[in-house]
Write a protein that holds these residues in place. Structure first.
Motif, PDB file in Angstrom:
ATOM      1  N   LEU B 259       0.833  -1.205   0.000  1.00 32.77           N
ATOM      2  CA  LEU B 259       0.000   0.000   0.000  1.00 32.77           C
ATOM      3  C   LEU B 259       0.875   1.265   0.000  1.00 32.77           C
ATOM      4  N   ALA B 260       1.923   1.249   0.819  1.00 38.83           N
ATOM      5  CA  ALA B 260       2.795   2.420   0.928  1.00 38.83           C
ATOM      6  C   ALA B 260       3.573   2.655  -0.369  1.00 38.83           C
ATOM      7  N   LYS B 261       3.932   1.567  -1.061  1.00 36.56           N
ATOM      8  CA  LYS B 261       4.754   1.687  -2.271  1.00 36.56           C
ATOM      9  C   LYS B 261       3.927   2.045  -3.499  1.00 36.56           C
ATOM     10  N   ALA B 262       2.623   1.745  -3.462  1.00 35.13           N
ATOM     11  CA  ALA B 262       1.789   1.814  -4.669  1.00 35.13           C
ATOM     12  C   ALA B 262       1.941   3.110  -5.470  1.00 35.13           C
ATOM     13  N   PRO B 263       1.914   4.292  -4.836  1.00 38.82           N
ATOM     14  CA  PRO B 263       1.986   5.513  -5.661  1.00 38.82           C
ATOM     15  C   PRO B 263       3.328   5.709  -6.367  1.00 38.82           C
ATOM     16  N   PHE B 264       4.342   4.981  -5.953  1.00 40.84           N
ATOM     17  CA  PHE B 264       5.698   5.223  -6.472  1.00 40.84           C
ATOM     18  C   PHE B 264       6.222   4.119  -7.388  1.00 40.84           C
ATOM     19  N   ARG B 265       5.485   3.021  -7.479  1.00 42.37           N
ATOM     20  CA  ARG B 265       6.076   1.850  -8.148  1.00 42.37           C
ATOM     21  C   ARG B 265       6.461   2.118  -9.595  1.00 42.37           C
ATOM     22  N   GLN B 266       5.617   2.843 -10.335  1.00 43.37           N
ATOM     23  CA  GLN B 266       5.948   3.086 -11.743  1.00 43.37           C
ATOM     24  C   GLN B 266       7.246   3.891 -11.857  1.00 43.37           C
ATOM     25  N   GLN B 267       7.364   4.927 -11.050  1.00 38.72           N
ATOM     26  CA  GLN B 267       8.579   5.750 -11.071  1.00 38.72           C
ATOM     27  C   GLN B 267       9.813   4.917 -10.697  1.00 38.72           C
ATOM     28  N   TRP B 268       9.693   4.082  -9.684  1.00 38.74           N
ATOM     29  CA  TRP B 268      10.839   3.293  -9.238  1.00 38.74           C
ATOM     30  C   TRP B 268      11.227   2.241 -10.277  1.00 38.74           C
ATOM     31  N   LEU B 269      10.216   1.684 -10.950  1.00 44.15           N
ATOM     32  CA  LEU B 269      10.537   0.686 -11.982  1.00 44.15           C
ATOM     33  C   LEU B 269      11.190   1.366 -13.193  1.00 44.15           C
ATOM     34  N   GLU B 270      10.746   2.585 -13.511  1.00 48.40           N
ATOM     35  CA  GLU B 270      11.414   3.338 -14.581  1.00 48.40           C
ATOM     36  C   GLU B 270      12.872   3.592 -14.195  1.00 48.40           C
ATOM     37  N   ASP B 271      13.096   4.030 -12.961  1.00 51.19           N
ATOM     38  CA  ASP B 271      14.465   4.279 -12.491  1.00 51.19           C
ATOM     39  C   ASP B 271      15.297   3.001 -12.547  1.00 51.19           C
ATOM     40  N   GLU B 272      14.682   1.889 -12.207  1.00 50.45           N
ATOM     41  CA  GLU B 272      15.387   0.603 -12.206  1.00 50.45           C
ATOM     42  C   GLU B 272      15.920   0.275 -13.607  1.00 50.45           C
ATOM     43  N   LEU B 273      15.094   0.463 -14.619  1.00 47.20           N
ATOM     44  CA  LEU B 273      15.522   0.084 -15.978  1.00 47.20           C
ATOM     45  C   LEU B 273      16.575   1.037 -16.531  1.00 47.20           C
ATOM     46  N   LYS B 274      16.606   2.265 -16.043  1.00 46.88           N
ATOM     47  CA  LYS B 274      17.613   3.207 -16.539  1.00 46.88           C
ATOM     48  C   LYS B 274      19.024   2.788 -16.138  1.00 46.88           C
ATOM     49  N   ARG B 275      19.148   1.887 -15.151  1.00 42.16           N
ATOM     50  CA  ARG B 275      20.482   1.429 -14.758  1.00 42.16           C
ATOM     51  C   ARG B 275      21.116   0.552 -15.831  1.00 42.16           C
ATOM     52  N   ARG B 276      20.298   0.039 -16.745  1.00 37.93           N
ATOM     53  CA  ARG B 276      20.770  -0.837 -17.828  1.00 37.93           C
ATOM     54  C   ARG B 276      21.501  -2.074 -17.300  1.00 37.93           C
ATOM     55  N   LYS B 277      21.123  -2.534 -16.121  1.00 40.69           N
ATOM     56  CA  LYS B 277      21.631  -3.810 -15.604  1.00 40.69           C
ATOM     57  C   LYS B 277      20.512  -4.812 -15.826  1.00 40.69           C
ATOM     58  N   PHE B 278      20.381  -5.223 -17.082  1.00 39.10           N
ATOM     59  CA  PHE B 278      19.193  -5.976 -17.465  1.00 39.10           C
ATOM     60  C   PHE B 278      19.126  -7.369 -16.842  1.00 39.10           C
ATOM     61  N   GLY B 279      20.273  -7.954 -16.527  1.00 40.94           N
ATOM     62  CA  GLY B 279      20.250  -9.250 -15.843  1.00 40.94           C
ATOM     63  C   GLY B 279      19.573  -9.112 -14.487  1.00 40.94           C
ATOM     64  N   GLU B 280      20.004  -8.111 -13.720  1.00 42.41           N
ATOM     65  CA  GLU B 280      19.410  -7.880 -12.396  1.00 42.41           C
ATOM     66  C   GLU B 280      17.936  -7.511 -12.520  1.00 42.41           C
ATOM     67  N   SER B 281      17.643  -6.593 -13.443  1.00 46.63           N
ATOM     68  CA  SER B 281      16.260  -6.106 -13.562  1.00 46.63           C
ATOM     69  C   SER B 281      15.311  -7.221 -13.994  1.00 46.63           C
ATOM     70  N   LEU B 282      15.750  -8.061 -14.927  1.00 49.00           N
ATOM     71  CA  LEU B 282      14.863  -9.144 -15.375  1.00 49.00           C
ATOM     72  C   LEU B 282      14.639 -10.165 -14.260  1.00 49.00           C
ATOM     73  N   ALA B 283      15.672 -10.429 -13.462  1.00 48.04           N
ATOM     74  CA  ALA B 283      15.484 -11.349 -12.322  1.00 48.04           C
ATOM     75  C   ALA B 283      14.496 -10.747 -11.330  1.00 48.04           C
ATOM     76  N   LEU B 284      14.637  -9.449 -11.074  1.00 49.45           N
ATOM     77  CA  LEU B 284      13.715  -8.769 -10.149  1.00 49.45           C
ATOM     78  C   LEU B 284      12.287  -8.813 -10.690  1.00 49.45           C
ATOM     79  N   LEU B 285      12.126  -8.427 -11.964  1.00 52.56           N
ATOM     80  CA  LEU B 285      10.775  -8.341 -12.526  1.00 52.56           C
ATOM     81  C   LEU B 285      10.129  -9.718 -12.642  1.00 52.56           C
ATOM     82  N   THR B 286      10.931 -10.725 -12.959  1.00 50.04           N
ATOM     83  CA  THR B 286      10.388 -12.086 -13.025  1.00 50.04           C
ATOM     84  C   THR B 286       9.897 -12.503 -11.635  1.00 50.04           C
ATOM     85  N   ARG B 287      10.677 -12.152 -10.617  1.00 46.89           N
ATOM     86  CA  ARG B 287      10.276 -12.492  -9.239  1.00 46.89           C
ATOM     87  C   ARG B 287       8.977 -11.772  -8.855  1.00 46.89           C
ATOM     88  N   LEU B 288       8.905 -10.477  -9.210  1.00 45.98           N
ATOM     89  CA  LEU B 288       7.702  -9.711  -8.887  1.00 45.98           C
ATOM     90  C   LEU B 288       6.488 -10.247  -9.655  1.00 45.98           C
TER      91      LEU B 288
END
Lengths: 195, 379
Positions: B259-288
Motif C-alpha cells: 500500500l505504501a509503495k503503490a503511488p511510487f512503483r511506476q517511477q521506481w521501476l522506470e528508475d530501475e531500468l535506466k540502470r541498464r543492468k538488465f540481468g538484475e532487472s529481469l530477475a527482479l521483474l520475473t520475481r515480482l
C-alpha cells in the motif's frame, strides 16, 4: 645509473608529446566536430581542447561544467556507444542503433545521465529541423544526485545516413538555463553536416 | 560526558544488547559539542540538513510508514531515529551514529513484505545500537571519508561517487555480522519472521547471478554495494540464525508495504531500468511477476526490460509481455506506446498506428505526443 640518466630526457620527450587538455575560448566561427558536423560557436562559451576525439565528446561551457554544459555527440555510427569513452564497452553500455526512433535515442541519453543516481524526466519531445535535416528536439529535467541541484536540459538530434548527431545543453533551472538557452538555440540553428 | 566515558558507555550498551537479546541499551545522550564525538555529530547534522532539503527525498505517507516500521523495531530508541527515504534505484540503507538513517528506493522496490524491510532497518538500527559508526569514525580514514560525503559536489560521475554518498561509512565485516544478529533480534522482538532476512539476500544473490550470466560482470554498477560480507555467506548465516527463533504466530505483513509503495512503483521501476543492468532487472521483474501474475504494471516493465535490452528474441518477448500487460489491471498507458514502437520496428504499420492511437487516447497530453502524431501521419 644509466637508467637514471635516461629518465630526464624521457620525461621531457613525454611532456612534449602529451598535449594537455585545457579550456579555450570559442570563436564566432564554424567549428568542425566528428562526423563532418559544423557549428558556429558563441564567444560566451569555452571548449575543452586536447582530448582524443576517439574517446572524448566535445564539451563546451560558459561558466564552468557544473553550471552549464553543452555536449556534442556527433558522427556516432550504428553499433557505436552513444558516449565516446576510453572505457571498454560492456553489455550495459548505451549503444546507438540506426533503427532507433528519437524517443529511444533519448532513452539512451537518459540512461547515461542517470548512471550516477540522478533522476531524469522527459518534459517534451517533438519533430524539429536540425543540421539541415528532419530531426527532433527534446527538453528534460534532471535532479543531480551529487548535489541535489535541479537542472533543465534541451537536446537536438538527427539521424542521417545511419549516423547520429546529438547536441545537448543542460544547466541549473535557476538562472543559468534560461540565460544561456537563447545562445544555444542560435548555435543549434547553425549546425550543418557536410558530405 | 567525557569521550572515554562515552565510548565505554557505547561499548557496554552494545554488549548488553547482544547478550540479553531483547533487552535494548538505554538511550544515549547527545555528546558534548567540544568532544571528538560531538564534532562528528555536527558533521552528521550538516549531512542531515542536506537530506532534509533534497528534492530526491520522498515524504508523506511513505516516509511515515518506513519511520513507523523503524520505531516498531527500535522501541524506546524511536525518538532518536530519523528515517529519510531517498529516490535512488540501488539496494542500500545507511545509518549515521547520530541516528540519521537513509533508505534508498531500490531497496524498497525489492522488499516483498514488511518483514523484509524490517530486516534491513533492523540491521541498520543494530549498527546504531552497537555504536559501530562511532568506532569507525575513531579512525582518521573514516572521518575523511565522511567529510568527503558532505563536501562532494562532482558532475554526473561514476558510481564511485554514488558509493560515497551511500553513507560514508564502510563498516567492518565483524560489524556487519553483529548488526545482522542484532537485526534478527529486533525483528523477532517486533513479531516479524526472522527468516525473511535471509530471503531478501537470496533474492539479491539471484539478481547478481542473473547479471553475471547476462553481462559477465555482476559487480560493475551493481544494485548492491560491496560493503557487506560475501552475500552467499551472509544469506546462509542469516538462514541458520533465523532457524533458532520460534516461527509461530509471526506475520510478514505484505499488505501495508504494498500500500505504501503503490503511488511510487511506476517511477521506481522506470528508475530501475535506466540502470541498464538488465540481468538484475529481469530477475527482479520475473520475481515480482511470480509474486503477483495479475500485476499489469510489473508485466509491462518486464516487456520494457526486454525491449530495452534488445538481445536476440527480446523484441518478441517484449511484445508478448506488453500485449499481456495491456489486458491486466494496473498497466499504464505507456504499454500501448511500447506496443507501437515494437510494431513499428517489426514493420507492421496498421498495428503500430492502432497502438499509438490508443496511447494518445489515454494520454493526450503526453510529453511525446508530438513525436507520436508524426508517426501516425506516416504513409
Amino acid at each position: 645509473m644509466r637508467v637514471r640518466i635516461w629518465i630526464v630526457p624521457a620525461l621531457l620527450l613525454f611532456t612534449a608529446c602529451v598535449k594537455p587538455v585545457t579550456w579555450v575560448g570559442v570563436q564566432a566561427l564554424p567549428l568542425e566536430l566528428p562526423g563532418h558536423f559544423t557549428v558556429t560557436g558563441d564567444p560566451a562559451f569555452n571548449r575543452l581542447e586536447g582530448g582524443d576525439p576517439a574517446t572524448y565528446d566535445a564539451w563546451w561551457t560558459a561558466n564552468g561544467a557544473s553550471l552549464d554544459l553543452l555536449r556534442f555527440h556527433t558522427g556516432v555510427a550504428s553499433g557505436q556507444p552513444l558516449i565516446r569513452s576510453a572505457a571498454k564497452a560492456t553489455k550495459a553500455t548505451a549503444v546507438f542503433q540506426a533503427r532507433m526512433q528519437p524517443e529511444e535515442i533519448v532513452e539512451l541519453y537518459e540512461s547515461y545521465l542517470t548512471s550516477s543516481g540522478s533522476t531524469f524526466k522527459l518534459d517534451r519531445i517533438a519533430p524539429a529541423p536540425f543540421a539541415g535535416g528532419n530531426g527532433f528536439r527534446f527538453e528534460y529535467t534532471v535532479i543531480r544526485k551529487a548535489d541535489d541541484v535541479t537542472l533543465k536540459g534541451a537536446g537536438y538530434g538527427l539521424v542521417r545516413k545511419d549516423t547520429l548527431y546529438l547536441m545537448t545543453f543542460q544547466a541549473p533551472r535557476l538562472h543559468y538555463y534560461a540565460s544561456l538557452l537563447p545562445k544555444v538555440e542560435a548555435m543549434a540553428k547553425t549546425a550543418r553536416i557536410s558530405d | 560526558m567525557e569521550r572515554r566515558d562515552f565510548m565505554l558507555a557505547c561499548g557496554s550498551c552494545g554488549l548488553s544488547a547482544a547478550l540479553a537479546g531483547q533487552t535494548l541499551p538505554e538511550r544515549l545522550p547527545r555528546p558534548k559539542l567540544g568532544s571528538k564525538e560531538g564534532g562528528l555529530w555536527a558533521l552528521c547534522d550538516r549531512q542531515e540538513e542536506r537530506l532534509k532539503q533534497s528534492p530526491l527525498r520522498l515524504q508523506g505517507p511513505l516516509q511515515d510508514y518506513v519511520q513507523g516500521v523503524a520505531c516498531r523495531l527500535a522501541r524506546d530508541h524511536c525518538p532518536d531515529l530519523r528515517v529519510y527515504v531517498m529516490r535512488t534505484p540501488y539496494f542500500n540503507a545507511s545509518m549515521a551514529p547520530s541516528g540519521m538513517m537513509q533508505v534508498w528506493t531500490g531497496l524498497l522496490l525489492r522488499c516483498l513484505n514488511e518483514a523484509q524491510l524490517a530486516a534491513i532497518l533492523g540491521h541498520e538500527i543494530g549498527h546504531y545500537l552497537l555504536r559501530h559508526g562511532l568506532e569507525q569514525l575513531k579512525s582518521a580514514e573514516s572521518r575523511s571519508a565522511f567529510a568527503t560525503v558532505i563536501s562532494v559536489v562532482p558532475l554526473a560521475g561514476p558510481l564511485v561517487g554514488l558509493g560515497a554518498l551511500a553513507g560514508g561509512f564502510a563498516y567492518s565485516r565483524d560489524h556487519e555480522r553483529a548488526a545482522d544478529r542484532m537485526g534478527l533480534d529486533l525483528m523477532a522482538g517486533a513479531g516479524y519472521p526472522p527468516m525473511e532476512a535471509s530471503r531478501i539476500w537470496a533474492n539479491l544473490l539471484e539478481e547478481l547471478k542473473a547479471e553475471a550470466d547476462w553481462s559477465g560482470d555482476a559487480r560493475k554498477g551493481s544494485v548492491l554495494f560491496a560493503t557487506h560480507p560475501a552475500e552467499a555467506e551472509r544469506q546462509k548465516t542469516l538462514e541458520t540464525l533465523a532457524a533458532g527463533y520460534d516461527a509461530a504466530g509471526r506475520d510478514a505483513a505484505p499488505g501495508p508495504l504494498a500500500l505504501a509503495k503503490a503511488p511510487f512503483r511506476q517511477q521506481w521501476l522506470e528508475d530501475e531500468l535506466k540502470r541498464r543492468k538488465f540481468g538484475e532487472s529481469l530477475a527482479l521483474l520475473t520475481r515480482l511477476a511470480l509474486h503477483d501474475p495479475r500485476d499489469g504494471l510489473v508485466c509491462f516493465f518486464l516487456g520494457e526490460a526486454y525491449r530495452l535490452r534488445g538481445a536476440e528474441g527480446d523484441p518478441e518477448r517484449a511484445l508478448e509481455a506488453c500485449a499481456r500487460a495491456a489486458d491486466l489491471a494496473g498497466a499504464p498507458p505507456e504499454v500501448h506506446r511500447s506496443l507501437g514502437r515494437l510494431h513499428r520496428r517489426a514493420g507492421r504499420p496498421k498495428e503500430m498506428k492502432d497502438a499509438y492511437a490508443r496511447y494518445l487516447h489515454l494520454k493526450p497530453d503526453a510529453e511525446d505526443a508530438g513525436m507520436i502524431r508524426s508517426y501516425l501521419e506516416e504513409p
